[in-house]
Design an enzyme around this catalytic site. Sequence first.
Site, mmCIF file in Angstrom:
data_model
loop_
_atom_site.group_PDB
_atom_site.id
_atom_site.type_symbol
_atom_site.label_atom_id
_atom_site.label_comp_id
_atom_site.label_asym_id
_atom_site.label_seq_id
_atom_site.Cartn_x
_atom_site.Cartn_y
_atom_site.Cartn_z
ATOM 1 N N ARG A 103 -29.043 -41.406 -22.195
ATOM 2 C CA ARG A 103 -30.012 -42.513 -22.201
ATOM 3 C C ARG A 103 -30.489 -42.783 -23.618
ATOM 4 N NH1 ARG A 103 -34.782 -42.572 -18.021
ATOM 5 N NH2 ARG A 103 -35.720 -41.185 -19.531
ATOM 6 N N THR A 107 -34.623 -47.772 -24.929
ATOM 7 C CA THR A 107 -34.376 -48.732 -23.837
ATOM 8 C C THR A 107 -34.265 -48.056 -22.468
ATOM 9 O OG1 THR A 107 -31.980 -48.531 -24.053
ATOM 10 C CG2 THR A 107 -33.075 -50.213 -25.432
ATOM 11 N N ASP A 198 -38.043 -33.339 -20.000
ATOM 12 C CA ASP A 198 -36.628 -33.608 -20.288
ATOM 13 C C ASP A 198 -35.802 -32.387 -19.863
ATOM 14 O OD1 ASP A 198 -34.060 -33.713 -21.719
ATOM 15 O OD2 ASP A 198 -34.907 -35.515 -22.618
ATOM 16 N N ASP A 201 -33.285 -30.902 -22.467
ATOM 17 C CA ASP A 201 -33.979 -30.211 -23.554
ATOM 18 C C ASP A 201 -34.519 -28.865 -23.088
ATOM 19 O OD1 ASP A 201 -33.483 -32.129 -25.443
ATOM 20 O OD2 ASP A 201 -35.458 -33.069 -25.315
HETATM 21 C C1 PRP Z 1 -31.139 -37.521 -18.272
HETATM 22 C C2 PRP Z 1 -30.725 -37.008 -16.917
HETATM 23 C C3 PRP Z 1 -29.979 -38.178 -16.350
HETATM 24 C C4 PRP Z 1 -30.715 -39.352 -16.919
HETATM 25 C C5 PRP Z 1 -31.603 -39.905 -15.848
HETATM 26 O O1 PRP Z 1 -30.113 -37.376 -19.163
HETATM 27 O O2 PRP Z 1 -29.987 -35.833 -16.970
HETATM 28 O O3 PRP Z 1 -28.616 -38.204 -16.743
HETATM 29 O O4 PRP Z 1 -31.499 -38.865 -18.007
HETATM 30 O O5 PRP Z 1 -32.215 -41.059 -16.287
HETATM 31 P P1 PRP Z 1 -31.932 -42.489 -15.639
HETATM 32 O O6 PRP Z 1 -31.959 -42.316 -14.170
HETATM 33 O O7 PRP Z 1 -33.083 -43.314 -16.149
HETATM 34 O O8 PRP Z 1 -30.619 -42.985 -16.163
HETATM 35 P P2 PRP Z 1 -30.247 -37.797 -20.712
HETATM 36 O O9 PRP Z 1 -29.786 -39.202 -20.918
HETATM 37 O O10 PRP Z 1 -31.635 -37.487 -21.203
HETATM 38 O O11 PRP Z 1 -29.172 -36.925 -21.434
HETATM 39 P P3 PRP Z 1 -29.011 -35.331 -21.552
HETATM 40 O O12 PRP Z 1 -28.548 -34.865 -20.210
HETATM 41 O O13 PRP Z 1 -27.971 -35.197 -22.608
HETATM 42 O O14 PRP Z 1 -30.332 -34.727 -21.956
HETATM 43 N N1 URA Z 2 -34.356 -37.489 -17.854
HETATM 44 C C1 URA Z 2 -35.057 -36.328 -17.852
HETATM 45 O O1 URA Z 2 -34.555 -35.295 -18.304
HETATM 46 N N2 URA Z 2 -36.292 -36.336 -17.359
HETATM 47 C C2 URA Z 2 -36.876 -37.444 -16.852
HETATM 48 O O2 URA Z 2 -38.041 -37.380 -16.404
HETATM 49 C C3 URA Z 2 -36.142 -38.638 -16.874
HETATM 50 C C4 URA Z 2 -34.879 -38.633 -17.356
#
Ligand code: PRP
Ligand code: URA
Length: 211
Positions: A103, A107, A198, A201
């Site tokens: 993400r 945005t 997150d 993270d």
């Molecule tokens: C997080 C999570 C999902 C997404 C959910 O990943 O693991 O993939 O956000 O958000 P959405 O429903 O609004 O699309 P992120 O993009 O933070 O990446 P990461 O797993 O690398 O931390």
């Molecule tokens: N991705 C995350 O890891 N946490 C949230 O709350 C939303 C998206």
Amino acid sequence: MPVHLLDHPLAAHIMTHLRDVTTKPATFRTLAYQLSLLLAIDATRDLQTEEKRIDTPLESMTGRVLTHQPLVVVPILRAGLGMVQPFLDAFPDVSVGYLGLERDHATGVARNYYCKLPLLPGRRVFLVDPMLATGGSAVQALDVAKQHGATNLKLVCIVAAPEGVAEVEKHHPGTAIHTAAVDRTLNAKKYIVPGLGDFGDRLFGTGTLEN
Ligand code: PRP
Ligand code: URA
């Protein structure tokens, strides 16, 4: 009803510790494993079984074993990696595909940066991603899986927002969503509240926690 809520006292217990801001990455990973194992078991409750004749030490009986049916688990990178091992442990023959979505923090829209999938047609496919927030990532993941021929798909997550559930239902009606919680809503930065922050993270110890 496409949402299957994991309803178990142990799941609630694990979830509370997972959400707790004082939980450190090592414990967080253990809790994510435990909760994902419960979810994997719940999401596979409709697997087919067949009869098998066996002898116990005392007598013969007819038991049931899993019918051979190819399973695929596809973690959405990165956070989804924390949900893969329970599927491998419970179903040693499962195939694993990878889908990288990230993400944009401004945005909230996800970018597809990696895709390595095994054959999907005719297989039961479990897309695993702990957070279903806006639903943008899940909708993209379902789009990609369907483009690769998947027809039997389930989404398995740990925390879902109502907005994400609605988005998946809008674009992929009828898709089963297995989750351990459906939270209240999203905040202005599109994080789930109360949520757990997150997930990626916290799983990998990379957070600044300013969401
Ligand atoms: C997080 C999570 C999902 C997404 C959910 O990943 O693991 O993939 O956000 O958000 P959405 O429903 O609004 O699309 P992120 O993009 O933070 O990446 P990461 O797993 O690398 O931390
Ligand atoms: N991705 C995350 O890891 N946490 C949230 O709350 C939303 C998206």
